[in-house]
Design an enzyme around this catalytic site. Sequence first.
Site: not given
Ligand code: GLP
Length: 264
Positions: A143, A67, A136, A138
């Site tokens: 989302e 992403d 949440n 995702h």
């Molecule tokens: C982010 C990204 C994801 C990521 C997730 C968890 O916003 N969109 O690709 O895997 O949320 O992030 P983190 O590893 O910093 O908790």
Amino acid sequence: MRLVVWKNEDEVAEAAAKLLSLSLQKRPSLVLGLAAGRTPLKLYQRLVHLYQKGKIDLSRATFFGLDEFWGLAADHPLSFAHYFEENLFGLLRINRSKVFLLDGKAKDIESHCHWYEKMIAACGGLDIQLLGIGLNGHIGFNEPGSSFTSRTRLVRLTAETIASQKPSFHQLGMKPPQLALTMGIATILKAKNILLLATGKTKATIIRRALEGPITPDVPASCLQGHPSVYIFLDEASSRGLTRKDFFQKGKNSNLETFEWPGE
Ligand code: GLP
């Protein structure tokens, strides 16, 4: 689904690095989907370390980013493209022509997303998609409410996700982006194998909902319950909410050498 609980985030990173290096040994031309975020940072550090010691070779691998924030150029310090450069690509030998990232400044969004899907298919599909999980539920930037048939597209971020990005963007005097490009749920589910990592107690509730709750677009990561080849690596803190203890294995009892991705 193979669910393995490791002691802490160092063990999670170590195990994930081992799994990826075993996979690379078996298939040097691995097509690897990469996630950004805090969770896989230690994994990337270990991959770089293994590379420096001459233990892994990523020069024949192909990479796809999961992403990207909409509106950020690849050289923006908070873009995921920059993250991958800083934490991985810039630190080891890769074939640059085999790196595919979503472009947060793409002029024609629809054709860019279409091109991305086409490139994944042209490379033979994703062998392994690495995932983190948002608070949440995702995956990527899919989302809650994202359709399980969704493909790579531009999405609106939830208030919760935007708020979680505020501190880093505020430091640069910027508002966090409201939109992002992401592989869709169907794009992710098409990966032959998936490796999801989660660490820390803040992830405990969503991990329980994603793995033990109903399969629903309200919790996008719950879609993984229906995928034929998923590894979930958790640390003890993020696994605390799980109730069906028989369904997971303790890391120390897990022999990664015996692991086989189906389809090999
Ligand atoms: C982010 C990204 C994801 C990521 C997730 C968890 O916003 N969109 O690709 O895997 O949320 O992030 P983190 O590893 O910093 O908790």
